[in-house]
Design an enzyme around this catalytic site. Structure first.
Site, PDB file in Angstrom:
ATOM      1  N   GLU A 441       0.834  -1.218   0.000  1.00 37.77           N
ATOM      2  CA  GLU A 441       0.000   0.000   0.000  1.00 37.77           C
ATOM      3  C   GLU A 441       0.867   1.267   0.000  1.00 37.77           C
ATOM      4  O   GLU A 441       0.506   2.277   0.589  1.00 37.77           O
ATOM      5  CB  GLU A 441      -0.980   0.017   1.180  1.00 37.77           C
ATOM      6  CG  GLU A 441      -1.827  -1.221   1.318  1.00 37.77           C
ATOM      7  CD  GLU A 441      -2.542  -1.604   0.031  1.00 37.77           C
ATOM      8  OE1 GLU A 441      -2.728  -0.739  -0.846  1.00 37.77           O
ATOM      9  OE2 GLU A 441      -2.889  -2.791  -0.107  1.00 37.77           O
ATOM     10  N   GLY A 442       1.997   1.180  -0.655  1.00 38.82           N
ATOM     11  CA  GLY A 442       2.921   2.316  -0.731  1.00 38.82           C
ATOM     12  C   GLY A 442       4.012   2.157   0.294  1.00 38.82           C
ATOM     13  O   GLY A 442       3.779   2.327   1.495  1.00 38.82           O
TER      14      GLY A 442
END
Length: 598
Positions: A441-442
């Site tokens: 998620e980053g």
């Protein structure tokens, strides 16, 4: 064997006493959230987490998922039955809109429940967790027809969802994406390409899997401006909305990975699969970021949840394991040695984790409440203020809580000594599972760049200035309270360091962007320390006031809360000065070496 007990009392203290969740009864979904109801919901969530999800966590890690020759995937033993209990009890739809079968309760309550479930079994809870993100994207950007077709079955958990971004050559830089979408002429598209690292991509727990896939329509612009988002179901729907023919999507492999073995992390192949555009052509990133933002908050919560269960096991072990004598004299003279919890360094480790966990829990629930206000308030001003803070906090919460979640899983493992390195104690799994939260998620370096490069300056710095004022006002309002001085003075010093570092970026990063990049991770953690300090100051104020009002039932709990708050202020918050000093060295030395010298 590992243990876990959901922190119900601490969560209730934050929700009821610190955040005063009853004050928000004007918001939709909050009217029935009384202290009794909140306690009942959290109690039932704790029961499911402790008695159903947790007992299969270690076995799920050991067994893992299996892919068969036909591309189907089987989850570990007990997972399907546990998921069915979770689904049938309506937990997936706790905060979903009632019109699609949800209960419409606050996202804040969903977040509290999510911590318990994730701590008990992170791998299993990723399946409904990905579904939550897909639901959010369809709710915001899907057509009415798409909402009616997919949301009721996703909200009740009969169908699950995924998000498909990453490709073998394309991770953070989505502009390199190659998956193609060709119009069929009837409003649908043929989707072809390969995605990797797809959590919950294939499994045997749901009747259908609704993949949300980023792809580029033929003729679309290069880069991120030409990306669209599509619904690509595992099974296409018939005229009655039921799963029918198998779509052209399959699991090519399960990734062999460090942790979260109970979750099927898949290579997904799309071979002219039928897909349906969500929202507008070439605007897929904005639709996907609805999922990403929800997922980033959930991943931050995962960092907290793993640190909590690792801490509980380390504290339990430290109370029982006898080794050596206390430096100040024997504490268990009837035994040949004292329990290791008497040793200051063990206490340093345990209190460090405890302080971050309890502060992080408050941080997570406070941020979730901002999300509820941003989405549910009738006041445009309240929605804007809350959304500003939510946007600012998202990269900080994700980055700081997952970095520290991993650090503290390792720290808890260290308390066990050699036994922590042995699989049967379960500490290895927590270290391995916690590691992914820093990446997906980053990756956290990207979170830090997002904070410094985008979030600080957003809307003229409106959010950061509002938060600085809120924390500064808290310090000023309580400056003359002697019982709070130990907390407010430390918090004010941390805030000064944060403001100074922010000013340094304003003066030195515009002309030389590498200065922002070089200091971004330190700034993210500096900011996180100050927000955690603010949470601890608020909790300390609440504890002092509750004790002064004559509270006896929770007196020991509240006194322990004050000791932990003081430890955070004395031993952890001063790190803001170190982070500030690092930031102000700039990028020159960091960028001086030639690439070949590494």
């Amino acid at each position: 064997m590992p243990i876990y007990k959901a922190p119900v009392d601490d969560t209730l203290f934050i929700l009821n006493d610190v955040l005063g969740i009853e004050r928000y009864h004007n918001l939709p979904g909050f009217a029935d959230v009384t202290p009794d109801m909140t306690a009942a919901i959290l109690g039932e969530a704790a029961k499911l987490a402790e008695e159903v999800l947790f007992p299969i966590n270690l076995s799920g890690d050991q067994e893992g998922c299996r892919r068969h020759e036909d591309g189907s995937v089987t989850v570990p033993g007990g997972f399907k039955e546990a998921y069915d209990l979770y689904r049938q009890a309506g937990w997936l739809g706790l905060a979903a809109p009632e019109e699609f079968g949800g209960q419409g309760l606050p996202y804040t309550l969903h977040t509290a429940v999510g911590e318990f479930m994730s701590a008990a079994n992170m791998s299993l809870m990723m399946y409904p967790g990905l579904t939550q993100g897909a639901i959010a994207a369809i709710l915001v950007h899907g057509s009415e027809e798409q909402k009616r077709a997919y949301l009721p079955k996703m909200v009740d958990g009969t169908w699950t969802g995924t998000m498909n971004l990453t490709e073998p050559h394309c991770g953070t830089d989505l502009g390199l994406l190659r998956t193609r979408a060709v119009p069929n002429g009837d409003g649908s598209y043929r989707i072809s390409g390969q995605k990797i690292f797809i959590s919950a991509g294939e499994h045997d727990m749901a009747e259908n899997i609704v993949h949300l896939v980023l792809a580029r329509i033929e003729g679309a612009p290069d880069g991120v401006k030409g990306i669209s988002l599509f619904i690509v179901p595992k099974f296409r729907l018939d005229a009655g909305g039921e799963p029918s023919e198998r779509n052209g999507v399959s699991c090519g492999a399960i990734e062999h990975k460090m942790g979260i073995h109970g979750n099927a992390t898949c290579v997904m192949n799309y071979d002219e699969a039928t897909g349906y555009l969500i929202g507008t052509e070439n605007k897929g990133l904005s639709a996907m970021f609805v999922m990403m933002n929800e997922a980033r908050l959930a991943v931050g919560m995962q960092g907290l949840s793993i640190a909590e269960v690792a801490y509980q096991n380390a504290a339990n072990y430290a109370r029982d394991r006898i080794q050596g004598r206390s430096l100040s004299g024997p504490k268990s003279p009837d035994k040949k040695a004292d329990p290791i919890i008497v040793h200051p360094d063990i206490r340093r480790a345990l209190l460090t984790i405890k302080a971050f966990n309890e502060g992080g829990r408050a941080f997570t629930l406070w941020t979730a409440l901002k999300s509820d206000i941003a989405h549910r308030s009738e006041s445009e001003e309240e929605r804007q203020t809350a959304d500003d803070i939510l946007s600012l906090m998202t990269p900080i919460l994700k980055g700081v809580l997952t970095d520290k979640g991993f650090d503290h899983a390792v720290m808890a493992q260290q308390v066990f000594g050699g036994h922590g390195y042995i699989e049967e104690h379960g500490m290895s799994q927590y270290v391995r599972d916690a590691r992914i939260a820093m990446i997906y998620e980053g990756a956290n370096g990207i979170q830090a760049l997002d904070l410094v490069g985008r979030k600080l300056a957003l809307n003229g710095g409106r959010a950061v200035m509002a938060l600085f004022k809120e924390i500064g006002d808290f310090c000023e309002e309580n400056r003359n309270d002697e019982k709070l001085s130990a907390y407010t003075k430390a918090l004010k010093k941390g805030l000064n360091d944060l403001q100074s570092a922010t000013m340094w970026f304003m003066q030195n990063a515009m002309a030389k962007p590498d200065n922002a990049g070089a200091g971004s991770t330190d700034y993210m953690h500096l900011f996180g320390l100050v927000v955690l300090g603010y949470m601890w100051a608020k909790m300390a104020k609440t504890a002092e006031e509750t004790l002064a009002a004559g509270e006896t039932r929770r007196a020991d709990y509240l006194k322990n809360k004050l000791i932990t708050a003081k430890f955070f202020m004395e031993r952890i918050l001063p790190e803001t000065a170190l982070r500030k000093a690092r930031i102000e060295t700039g990028a020159d030395t960091m960028m001086a070496l030639d690439a070949a010298a590494f």
